[in-house]
Motif scaffolding. Structure first.
Motif, mmCIF file in Angstrom:
data_model
loop_
_atom_site.group_PDB
_atom_site.id
_atom_site.type_symbol
_atom_site.label_atom_id
_atom_site.label_comp_id
_atom_site.label_asym_id
_atom_site.label_seq_id
_atom_site.Cartn_x
_atom_site.Cartn_y
_atom_site.Cartn_z
ATOM 1 N N ARG A 186 0.955 -1.350 -0.067
ATOM 2 C CA ARG A 186 0.042 -0.229 0.086
ATOM 3 C C ARG A 186 0.808 0.948 -0.090
ATOM 4 O O ARG A 186 1.862 1.188 1.127
ATOM 5 N N GLU A 205 -5.056 6.220 7.483
ATOM 6 C CA GLU A 205 -4.297 5.870 6.300
ATOM 7 C C GLU A 205 -3.047 6.011 5.880
ATOM 8 O O GLU A 205 -2.456 4.559 5.331
ATOM 9 N N ALA A 262 0.391 2.617 5.686
ATOM 10 C CA ALA A 262 1.034 2.802 4.604
ATOM 11 C C ALA A 262 2.098 2.154 4.859
ATOM 12 O O ALA A 262 2.623 1.932 5.662
ATOM 13 N N LEU A 286 -3.293 5.928 -2.627
ATOM 14 C CA LEU A 286 -3.859 7.597 -1.882
ATOM 15 C C LEU A 286 -3.327 8.461 -1.787
ATOM 16 O O LEU A 286 -1.998 8.380 -1.941
ATOM 17 N N ALA A 297 1.195 5.641 0.048
ATOM 18 C CA ALA A 297 1.134 6.806 -0.194
ATOM 19 C C ALA A 297 1.641 7.908 -0.602
ATOM 20 O O ALA A 297 2.916 7.603 -0.481
#
Length: 180
Positions: free
Chosen positions: A10, A67, A71, A42, A12
């Motif tokens: 993930r 969030e 990450a 993101l 960001a």
């Protein structure tokens, strides 16, 4: 050339430029794609967040911070203002406190843009220490790019060649994926 450390990685991007959709945003997204192997999951363009940054109880900003904290890879980018990062970025980074369980838990990449080479050490001297303090792992040196070269892949090539294997190995270890 991008490599894909893991389909579960993930990524960001956090941009502290007071101008929305800035060159800094473009540069950070490029670096995230190159290191993460795909478009970031993101993108937080702080210029669009608004006055909620000043209110520590704002639920939307709190959710964005959560969030980002979760990450695996976070590219934190900012223009160089007075030899350091912007107050806008500082407002957001102040939301992270490892002692309260809200620190950055992933790998962070400091990226700064500026008008001339005189501030080339700014990512290392100003942004790296705060990212480390809020819990991030910062495994490679920060990168400084001249504003005039923000969209030139050559401005990133040597740095990416050195950073990519380190970041890919750490992301693979973090996500359980085989090392590329």
């Amino acid at each position: 050339m991008s490599t894909t450390p893991s389909a579960r990685t993930r990524t960001a991007v956090v941009v502290g430029n007071p101008k929305p959709a800035s060159r800094t945003l473009s540069a950070a997204t490029y670096v995230a794609r190159e290191l993460g192997g795909a478009e970031p999951d993101l993108v937080v363009d702080l210029a669009t967040v608004g006055p909620g940054l000043l209110d520590f109880s704002d639920p939307a900003v709190t959710a964005l911070a959560a969030e980002v904290a979760a990450a695996d890879l976070v590219v934190v980018a900012c223009p160089t203002y007075k030899a350091t990062y912007t107050g806008l970025l500082k407002l957001f980074l102040d939301r992270f406190a490892p002692s309260y369980g809200t620190g950055l838990r992933g790998i962070a990449i400091p990226l700064m843009l500026g008008g001339g080479p005189v501030h080339a050490l700014a990512p290392e001297l100003t942004l790296r220490p705060v990212l480390t303090e809020i819990g991030a792992t910062v495994p490679v040196r920060g990168h400084y790019v001249l504003d005039s070269a923000h969209d030139d892949p050559a401005a990133y090539a040597d740095w990416l060649a050195a950073a990519r294997p380190v970041v890919s190995t750490l992301l693979a270890a973090r996500t359980g994926a085989p090392t590329p």
